[in-house]
Design a protein around this motif. Structure first.
Motif, PDB file in Angstrom:
ATOM      1  N   UNK A 125      58.239  46.623  51.864  1.00  0.00           N
ATOM      2  CA  UNK A 125      57.931  47.286  53.191  1.00  0.00           C
ATOM      3  C   UNK A 125      56.769  48.336  53.362  1.00  0.00           C
ATOM      4  N   UNK A 126      56.469  48.821  52.092  1.00  0.00           N
ATOM      5  CA  UNK A 126      55.713  49.638  51.848  1.00  0.00           C
ATOM      6  C   UNK A 126      54.136  49.052  51.406  1.00  0.00           C
ATOM      7  N   UNK A 127      54.055  48.101  51.143  1.00  0.00           N
ATOM      8  CA  UNK A 127      53.049  47.305  50.647  1.00  0.00           C
ATOM      9  C   UNK A 127      52.694  46.195  51.776  1.00  0.00           C
ATOM     10  N   UNK A 128      53.529  46.006  52.869  1.00  0.00           N
ATOM     11  CA  UNK A 128      53.117  45.064  53.744  1.00  0.00           C
ATOM     12  C   UNK A 128      53.913  43.600  53.559  1.00  0.00           C
ATOM     13  N   UNK A 129      54.695  43.657  52.739  1.00  0.00           N
ATOM     14  CA  UNK A 129      55.660  42.345  52.202  1.00  0.00           C
ATOM     15  C   UNK A 129      54.916  41.377  51.484  1.00  0.00           C
ATOM     16  N   UNK A 130      55.560  40.447  51.191  1.00  0.00           N
ATOM     17  CA  UNK A 130      54.948  39.264  50.304  1.00  0.00           C
ATOM     18  C   UNK A 130      55.134  39.586  48.854  1.00  0.00           C
ATOM     19  N   UNK A 131      55.424  40.786  48.361  1.00  0.00           N
ATOM     20  CA  UNK A 131      55.501  41.070  46.927  1.00  0.00           C
ATOM     21  C   UNK A 131      56.433  40.105  46.115  1.00  0.00           C
ATOM     22  N   UNK A 132      57.396  39.419  46.880  1.00  0.00           N
ATOM     23  CA  UNK A 132      58.142  38.409  45.799  1.00  0.00           C
ATOM     24  C   UNK A 132      57.214  37.213  45.449  1.00  0.00           C
ATOM     25  N   UNK A 133      56.268  36.765  46.292  1.00  0.00           N
ATOM     26  CA  UNK A 133      55.227  35.841  45.811  1.00  0.00           C
ATOM     27  C   UNK A 133      54.575  36.049  44.629  1.00  0.00           C
ATOM     28  N   UNK A 134      54.077  37.332  44.408  1.00  0.00           N
ATOM     29  CA  UNK A 134      53.084  37.433  43.130  1.00  0.00           C
ATOM     30  C   UNK A 134      53.624  38.472  42.242  1.00  0.00           C
ATOM     31  N   UNK A 135      54.967  39.012  42.447  1.00  0.00           N
ATOM     32  CA  UNK A 135      55.749  39.732  41.488  1.00  0.00           C
ATOM     33  C   UNK A 135      55.798  39.542  40.100  1.00  0.00           C
ATOM     34  N   UNK A 136      56.107  38.055  39.988  1.00  0.00           N
ATOM     35  CA  UNK A 136      56.640  37.636  38.696  1.00  0.00           C
ATOM     36  C   UNK A 136      55.227  37.426  37.936  1.00  0.00           C
TER      37      UNK A 136
END
Length: 309
Positions: free
Chosen positions: A274-285
């Motif tokens: 939520x702090x970064x605008x979402x979508x972190x699950x896509x590139x976190x790994x």
């Protein structure tokens, strides 16, 4: 706290599925010294075979039993993966013995694109479903500790248990059996292994068949959850950061790496996304894997290679 535990359990269960796919990468790398970019395509191809055979067999043989259809489809899909392993060894790998690693890497890329196209030719390009009777309803646990309990997906739980059992069985096979030791010998030195009587062609067929079996189980589980579609091979490639994190030569590393990435991406999506605008699950790994490549390229449990001159 209950919401945190729900996210944590979801990440652990997703991580076990990543570990299952990553195990296919590790097995082939340990046996041939090549990073198999075709593993994601193998997951998709196996899932397509399972879905289509389960659909076709009742029509061909005139029965209505879902259990029988799934059993026959599983046997047929596994047989197809073994034939595929034999064909890959006979037509490709046997011609590339003792070649440079980049040559074998490019060969697996070619195999991946071939399987993507051949899968569409054989089975079609629509979205197909796999119904193996996995429960879809959620379950609530720890109701005495938290108000309303902690919600866990029964499907994810069953899938994680199956994946964990298979990972354990394959790890024991690799570490404790005569064939598993032969696989490690082949990975260390092809020529030396051949000189002591280890049949390289037979070993490669076995390891690609085992990787195909892991791909089939992963394809069934992911296909049951998401449907069998051609984005499935991209989901399977999430295992790439797992093997980078855990180590290309480590079976325990594939397990630990999968759990770390599964939990990390779920928690980061919920609490940082939520702090970064979402979508972190896509590139976190992938960002996590890049960090490990910079500071510990052999991964958590991989073997550090030191060249002495």
């Amino acid at each position: 706290m209950g919401f945190f535990l729900e996210t944590l359990f979801g990440g652990l269960m997703a991580g076990m599925l990543y570990s299952l796919i990553a195990l296919g990468f590790v097995l082939i790398y340990k046996a041939s010294g090549v990073f198999n970019f075709a593993q994601g395509a193998m997951v998709l191809f196996a899932a397509l075979a399972m879905a289509r055979f389960a659909e076709w067999f009742p029509k061909w043989f005139g029965f209505e039993s879902l259990l029988l259809a799934n059993l026959l489809a599983f046997i047929a899909a596994m047989a197809l993966m073994v034939v595929l392993a034999w064909a890959i060894e006979r037509l490709c790998l046997s011609k590339l013995v003792n070649q440079e690693g980049i040559t074998l890497l490019m060969a697996t890329l070619g195999i991946a694109y071939f399987l993507d196209g051949f899968g569409q030719t054989l089975f079609g390009s629509d979205i197909y479903s796999i119904n193996v009777g996995m429960p879809k309803d959620p379950a609530f646990i720890l109701e005495g500790m938290f108000e309303g309990g902690v919600m866990v997906s029964k499907e994810d739980l069953v899938a994680a248990v199956i994946a964990a059992l298979l990972v354990v069985v394959l790890a024991l096979f690799f570490q404790k059996t005569k064939t598993g030791r032969a696989l490690r010998a082949v990975a260390d030195d092809h020529q030396a292994a051949q000189s002591i009587g280890i049949p390289l062609n037979k070993i490669w067929v076995i390891v690609w068949s085992v990787a195909g079996f892991a791909a089939l189980i992963a394809g069934i589980i992911w296909g049951s959850k998401l449907g069998v579609q051609f984005t499935l091979s991209l989901v399977a490639l999430k295992a790439l950061p797992v093997v980078i994190l855990g180590g290309l030569t480590s079976v325990p590393g594939a397990i630990i790496g999968g759990l770390i990435i599964g939990v990390g991406e779920k928690l980061s999506e919920i609490y940082i996304g939520p702090m970064l605008g979402g979508g972190i699950e896509i590139w976190f790994a992938y960002v996590l894997a890049l960090g490990f490549l910079l500071v510990r390229p052999q991964g958590l449990f991989g073997e550090k290679i030191i060249d002495r001159v």
